[in-house]
Scaffold this motif. Sequence first.
Motif, mmCIF file in Angstrom:
data_model
loop_
_atom_site.group_PDB
_atom_site.id
_atom_site.type_symbol
_atom_site.label_atom_id
_atom_site.label_comp_id
_atom_site.label_asym_id
_atom_site.label_seq_id
_atom_site.Cartn_x
_atom_site.Cartn_y
_atom_site.Cartn_z
ATOM 1 N N ASP A 275 -9.736 -3.439 6.225
ATOM 2 C CA ASP A 275 -8.424 -2.407 6.653
ATOM 3 C C ASP A 275 -7.386 -2.740 5.993
ATOM 4 O O ASP A 275 -6.793 -3.896 5.544
ATOM 5 C CB ASP A 275 -8.051 -2.919 7.963
ATOM 6 C CG ASP A 275 -9.223 -2.597 8.975
ATOM 7 O OD1 ASP A 275 -9.932 -1.798 8.689
ATOM 8 O OD2 ASP A 275 -9.216 -2.886 10.342
ATOM 9 N N GLY A 276 -6.839 -1.571 5.270
ATOM 10 C CA GLY A 276 -5.398 -1.539 4.519
ATOM 11 C C GLY A 276 -5.473 -2.192 3.128
ATOM 12 O O GLY A 276 -4.365 -2.134 2.599
ATOM 13 N N GLN A 277 -6.678 -2.434 2.666
ATOM 14 C CA GLN A 277 -6.868 -3.149 1.499
ATOM 15 C C GLN A 277 -7.413 -2.039 0.456
ATOM 16 O O GLN A 277 -7.768 -2.543 -0.834
ATOM 17 C CB GLN A 277 -7.194 -4.605 1.273
ATOM 18 C CG GLN A 277 -6.307 -5.614 2.021
ATOM 19 C CD GLN A 277 -6.627 -6.881 2.082
ATOM 20 O OE1 GLN A 277 -7.845 -7.143 1.260
ATOM 21 N NE2 GLN A 277 -6.173 -7.787 2.789
ATOM 22 N N GLY A 278 -8.257 -1.140 0.915
ATOM 23 C CA GLY A 278 -8.917 -0.516 0.041
ATOM 24 C C GLY A 278 -10.203 -0.943 -0.467
ATOM 25 O O GLY A 278 -10.661 -1.985 0.169
ATOM 26 N N VAL A 279 -10.851 -0.470 -1.456
ATOM 27 C CA VAL A 279 -12.244 -0.912 -1.787
ATOM 28 C C VAL A 279 -12.031 -1.706 -2.847
ATOM 29 O O VAL A 279 -11.177 -1.542 -3.786
ATOM 30 C CB VAL A 279 -13.061 0.379 -2.276
ATOM 31 C CG1 VAL A 279 -14.572 -0.231 -2.813
ATOM 32 C CG2 VAL A 279 -13.426 1.248 -0.994
ATOM 33 N N ARG A 280 -12.710 -2.964 -2.910
ATOM 34 C CA ARG A 280 -12.779 -4.040 -3.967
ATOM 35 C C ARG A 280 -14.041 -4.439 -4.436
ATOM 36 O O ARG A 280 -15.103 -4.101 -3.667
ATOM 37 C CB ARG A 280 -12.159 -5.160 -3.445
ATOM 38 C CG ARG A 280 -10.728 -5.134 -3.047
ATOM 39 C CD ARG A 280 -10.289 -6.506 -2.734
ATOM 40 N NE ARG A 280 -8.796 -6.353 -2.371
ATOM 41 C CZ ARG A 280 -7.968 -7.354 -2.251
ATOM 42 N NH1 ARG A 280 -8.411 -8.664 -2.205
ATOM 43 N NH2 ARG A 280 -6.596 -7.025 -1.887
#
Length: 80
Positions: A67-72
Amino acid sequence: MSELQDDIRSAFEATKYTVADVSQNRGQVRIELLEADAEADALREVLDTVVDLDDVFGPNVTTESTDGQGVRTVVTFRQR
């Protein structure tokens, strides 16, 4: 942070990856990269410059989303 973690961070950053975190727990090393589209073979090549692949068990490259950090992109492996 251990010397291995510092070496891993430096190797990935030297090849233009943005390292969000490097952690180690019970023999498992986890490397989080901000690039969502990093290629597994290229990541393994960078890893090979830091650790002897004979000492690596089960290298794995995946993507994750929080949530809130995008795809890594996440690289994990266990040390023998």
